[in-house]
Motif scaffolding. Structure first.
Motif, PDB file in Angstrom:
ATOM      1  N   GLY A  92      -7.001  18.230  29.575  1.00 37.25           N
ATOM      2  CA  GLY A  92      -8.273  17.722  28.849  1.00 37.25           C
ATOM      3  C   GLY A  92      -9.314  17.232  30.107  1.00 37.25           C
ATOM      4  O   GLY A  92     -10.392  17.478  30.080  1.00 37.25           O
ATOM      5  N   ALA A  93      -8.783  16.461  31.117  1.00 38.17           N
ATOM      6  CA  ALA A  93      -9.639  15.755  32.080  1.00 38.17           C
ATOM      7  C   ALA A  93     -10.149  16.877  32.844  1.00 38.17           C
ATOM      8  O   ALA A  93     -11.642  16.608  33.253  1.00 38.17           O
ATOM      9  N   TRP A  94      -9.592  17.969  33.228  1.00 39.25           N
ATOM     10  CA  TRP A  94     -10.244  18.696  34.211  1.00 39.25           C
ATOM     11  C   TRP A  94     -11.288  19.776  33.290  1.00 39.25           C
ATOM     12  O   TRP A  94     -12.029  20.588  34.058  1.00 39.25           O
ATOM     13  N   SER A  95     -10.810  20.183  32.001  1.00 38.14           N
ATOM     14  CA  SER A  95     -11.984  20.726  31.270  1.00 38.14           C
ATOM     15  C   SER A  95     -13.022  19.965  30.918  1.00 38.14           C
ATOM     16  O   SER A  95     -14.221  20.563  30.995  1.00 38.14           O
ATOM     17  N   MET A 521     -12.656  16.656  39.922  1.00 33.91           N
ATOM     18  CA  MET A 521     -11.412  16.853  39.685  1.00 33.91           C
ATOM     19  C   MET A 521     -10.378  15.524  40.113  1.00 33.91           C
ATOM     20  O   MET A 521      -9.532  15.234  39.527  1.00 33.91           O
ATOM     21  N   ALA A 522     -10.983  14.854  41.132  1.00 31.96           N
ATOM     22  CA  ALA A 522     -10.215  13.520  41.600  1.00 31.96           C
ATOM     23  C   ALA A 522     -10.626  12.573  40.571  1.00 31.96           C
ATOM     24  O   ALA A 522      -9.768  11.514  40.326  1.00 31.96           O
ATOM     25  N   ARG A 606      -0.266  23.085  37.808  1.00 33.48           N
ATOM     26  CA  ARG A 606      -0.669  24.564  37.696  1.00 33.48           C
ATOM     27  C   ARG A 606      -1.150  24.944  36.197  1.00 33.48           C
ATOM     28  O   ARG A 606      -2.129  25.643  36.042  1.00 33.48           O
ATOM     29  N   LYS A 607      -0.210  24.517  35.257  1.00 37.00           N
ATOM     30  CA  LYS A 607      -0.519  25.065  34.142  1.00 37.00           C
ATOM     31  C   LYS A 607      -1.646  24.662  33.275  1.00 37.00           C
ATOM     32  O   LYS A 607      -2.337  25.001  32.780  1.00 37.00           O
ATOM     33  N   ALA A 608      -1.831  23.183  33.583  1.00 36.24           N
ATOM     34  CA  ALA A 608      -2.958  22.334  33.318  1.00 36.24           C
ATOM     35  C   ALA A 608      -4.315  23.143  33.768  1.00 36.24           C
ATOM     36  O   ALA A 608      -5.212  23.330  32.659  1.00 36.24           O
ATOM     37  N   LEU A 609      -4.560  23.567  34.994  1.00 37.90           N
ATOM     38  CA  LEU A 609      -5.335  24.269  35.460  1.00 37.90           C
ATOM     39  C   LEU A 609      -5.608  25.760  34.881  1.00 37.90           C
ATOM     40  O   LEU A 609      -6.773  26.162  34.791  1.00 37.90           O
ATOM     41  N   ASP A 610      -4.548  26.268  34.906  1.00 36.92           N
ATOM     42  CA  ASP A 610      -4.375  27.628  34.287  1.00 36.92           C
ATOM     43  C   ASP A 610      -5.058  27.603  32.898  1.00 36.92           C
ATOM     44  O   ASP A 610      -5.972  28.525  32.429  1.00 36.92           O
ATOM     45  N   LEU A 611      -4.515  26.590  32.073  1.00 36.19           N
ATOM     46  CA  LEU A 611      -4.983  26.514  30.895  1.00 36.19           C
ATOM     47  C   LEU A 611      -6.687  26.348  30.846  1.00 36.19           C
ATOM     48  O   LEU A 611      -7.524  26.823  29.862  1.00 36.19           O
ATOM     49  N   VAL A 612      -7.412  25.359  31.621  1.00 37.37           N
ATOM     50  CA  VAL A 612      -8.624  25.095  31.837  1.00 37.37           C
ATOM     51  C   VAL A 612      -9.334  26.350  32.068  1.00 37.37           C
ATOM     52  O   VAL A 612     -10.605  26.819  31.408  1.00 37.37           O
ATOM     53  N   PHE A 613      -8.827  27.387  33.025  1.00 40.67           N
ATOM     54  CA  PHE A 613      -9.460  28.511  33.638  1.00 40.67           C
ATOM     55  C   PHE A 613      -9.379  29.452  32.339  1.00 40.67           C
ATOM     56  O   PHE A 613     -10.441  30.251  31.951  1.00 40.67           O
TER      57      PHE A 613
END
Length: 640
Positions: A92-95, A521-522, A606-613
């Motif tokens: 959620g944060a990276w989305s 991202m930070a 990894r999975k969090a960012l993959d979900l965003v992508f």
């Protein structure tokens, strides 16, 4: 489900939904989790939950993003049993970060490229910060500089917190920090020299000490894990510290939580009829059959395709008029009696007719036995698991099984059943059962989830042979590295447009927005740390944010510098509500008390960012003709 979240249909709807879904995880982060009641409007029934996975499991997620999120969380939980809340929160944060990038006019291609680089920076931090627990003589890695920016202090050696002693490796030999990654071209990323190691008194002298650092607030649950490990160590001749596949849980309602215990063997709760069979079989040497599947006439193994359009024709009149199920059951029961089987362990479920027919003949049927438990009983009894009961033969039947009554709970209520302990004589298979109890029936699922989370944290730690500094320390180092890279790109715009700051290697393709994306991202990691701090009940939102910012300003490029100060903010519960970093004196801070799993944290990120992508690219394929000038129009908003 999403409350009053506003969805703008002229923007990336999927990212907005993902960000809104992630808000439900805020209360489930950190050691102090808040319980939630989720009520079904149709039936009126309610469920008590306190973990991200159970919350999602109880919700009716009808949108495509919700279904993808649930499948991702479910898959992760099935394997790791911990980290689901962090996964969804960071997604959620990276989305939200991706949405901000889109709002600033950054293309999807540049967002994905920069975020991928940011993830690699974070993974490099994990490799550098990991602490080996493989050898007892190597207790802890010394704090060393892990900055990715090649400045004049890039290889600064720091003084250890204890006196150094010579290490028996040569100066050119290297120690890999993680077995999950290939060795990088740069030795400063994936390996360290022996001169950077400290040899103290053993930091992790036994399983109990490792478990203590991984309890994450669930002390009672982790104590049960330690007892299970100690019991396995006493039973097994093999050099296995803890085998999570040979651990079983049995939840007993109506008893106080202090009565939770650990027992050797496999304890199961059986109804009154089955309990009478157990009483008849106790103190005997029994024969056992193992069924890998369902014990039913209609069961077919996975991948079986029933032929279509086939009818059975007979020239004889069926006078008995027995159904196919009755014929099958009669055949199975006759086979069991001929083989003198006393106990049947089934990985699936058994039909009610089979169970009733068996208990009338003093055959105990136990359902829903884990596959790993069947395997353990197969090794210790000599039994061979079969898919169908009709496949049983004398070579498949095991011997040496024992059944005993551990506790009869049906005195006041027959529905509560009886706890039966199934063990083996002779060779001990190392099975242990953790009895979980609570007078609040709705709390049993949470207690069981907490136990398995602790058990798998210890399991992954022993498998990885490494740990990561916890209590936000690793995340803080990642934030600093992301900010350093972003600041370097701002100071050297020519390098950010095609040349990397590391060894002047050309970047392909050039990304002029790298500094913006890395900064966002930070910010997502900052939000995660602040949320955990607020959930401890010690900090306000403003106080948590101020503490994080102050520690980042005081950061000197070493893990030890962050660990010695920042982690104490989570450990000192007597700190004032609006605590600041200056409230904890560095001279009084003990060593780190909290650690995280290496492979779990890496997989979560990894999975969090993959979900965003996935959501970002799907939205990009659907959206066309976005007019940013009308983003604020009321007609474009929908309330969920």
């Amino acid at each position: 489900m999403l409350g009053s979240t506003i969805i703008n249909h002229r923007q990336h709807v999927g990212l907005q939904k993902l960000s809104a879904l992630a808000e439900i995880t805020r209360s489930s982060l950190g050691p102090n989790k808040n319980y939630k009641f989720i009520q079904d409007d149709t039936t009126g029934e309610s469920t008590l939950v306190c973990s991200c996975f159970r919350i999602l499991e109880s919700l009716e997620l009808t949108c495509s993003v919700g279904q993808v999120v649930y499948e991702t969380i479910e898959t992760h939980h099935r394997v790791y049993n911990t980290g689901s809340g962090c996964l969804l929160f960071l997604a959620g944060a990276w989305s939200h970060a991706a949405l901000e990038c889109l709002h600033r006019g950054i293309s999807v291609r540049h967002i994905i490229s920069a975020m991928s680089e940011g993830m690699e920076i974070c993974l490099n931090v994990c490799r550098q910060c990991s602490i080996s627990i493989k050898r007892r003589e190597v207790s802890e890695l010394c704090p060393f500089n892990v900055s990715t920016v090649k400045d004049s202090h890039a290889h600064q050696q720091l003084t250890p917190r204890a006196s150094e002693r010579p290490f028996n490796l040569g100066p050119q030999k290297k120690l890999k920090l993680s077995r999950h990654f290939r060795e990088s071209e740069s030795p400063s990323i994936s390996t360290i020299h022996a001169s950077q190691l400290c040899s103290y008194e053993p930091f992790f002298p036994d399983i109990a000490h490792i478990a203590e650092t991984l309890s994450h607030g669930c002390t009672d649950a982790m104590n049960l894990v330690v007892k299970a490990s100690q019991m396995q160590s006493e039973c097994n001749q093999q050099d296995i510290a803890f085998d999570v596949t040979k651990v079983v849980t049995c939840v007993l309602p109506g008893l106080v939580e202090e009565q939770a215990t650990v027992l050797p063997g496999c304890v199961v709760l059986v109804p009154a009829e089955q309990a009478s069979v157990a009483h008849h079989l106790k103190e005997q040497h029994l024969k056992v059959a193992l069924i890998h599947g369902d014990l039913a006439a209609t069961y077919r193994h996975l991948g079986y395709n029933r032929p279509k359009g086939i009818q059975s024709v007979s020239d004889r009149l069926d006078l008995s008029r027995l159904s196919k199920e009755d014929t099958w059951m009669e055949k199975v029961v006759t086979l069991l009696l001929n083989l003198e089987v006393n106990v049947i362990l089934v990985s699936g479920v058994a039909s009610e007719k089979v169970i009733e027919c068996c208990w009338r003949r003093n055959i105990l049927v136990v359902e829903k036995v884990k596959a790993s438990i069947l395997k353990a009983f197969a090794v210790s009894t000599g039994a061979i698991p079969v898919t169908y009961a009709t496949q049983l033969s004398k070579h498949c039947v095991g011997t040496g099984l024992k059944v005993s009554i551990w506790r009869d709970l049906s005195n006041n209520d027959r529905k509560r059943g009886t706890a039966v302990n199934i063990t083996t004589d002779g060779l001990n298979c190392g099975l242990v059962t953790v009895i979980l109890t609570s007078s609040v029936h709705a709390k049993l699922q949470t207690l069981e989830d907490q136990f398995w989370a602790c058990a798998y944290r210890l399991h992954w730690a022993l498998k990885d042979k490494a740990l990561l500094p916890g209590a936000g320390v690793t995340e803080m180092v990642c934030i600093q590295h992301l900010q350093n890279e972003a600041e370097h790109d701002i100071r050297n715009p020519t390098e950010s447009n095609g040349v990397s700051s590391q060894q002047n290697k050309p970047r392909t393709p050039a990304n002029p927005y790298r500094d913006v994306v890395l900064t966002l991202m930070a910010d997502g990691l900052k939000d995660y740390i602040c949320t955990v701090m607020v959930n401890t009940g010690v900090f306000s939102k403003v106080g948590a944010r101020a503490a994080v910012i102050q520690h980042l300003q005081d950061y000197h490029g070493t893990v030890g510098d962050v660990a010695a100060k920042f982690s104490q903010l989570f450990l000192h519960t007597d700190t004032c509500y609006n605590a600041t970093p200056t409230s904890v004196e560095s001279s009084e801070t003990p060593a780190i008390k909290t650690y995280d799993n290496l492979c779990v944290k890496q997989e979560v990120w990894r999975k969090a960012l993959d979900l965003v992508f996935l959501v970002l690219q799907t939205d990009a394929e659907v959206i066309t003709g976005v007019d940013r000038k009308t983003n604020g129009a009321q007609e474009d908003l929908m309330f969920l």
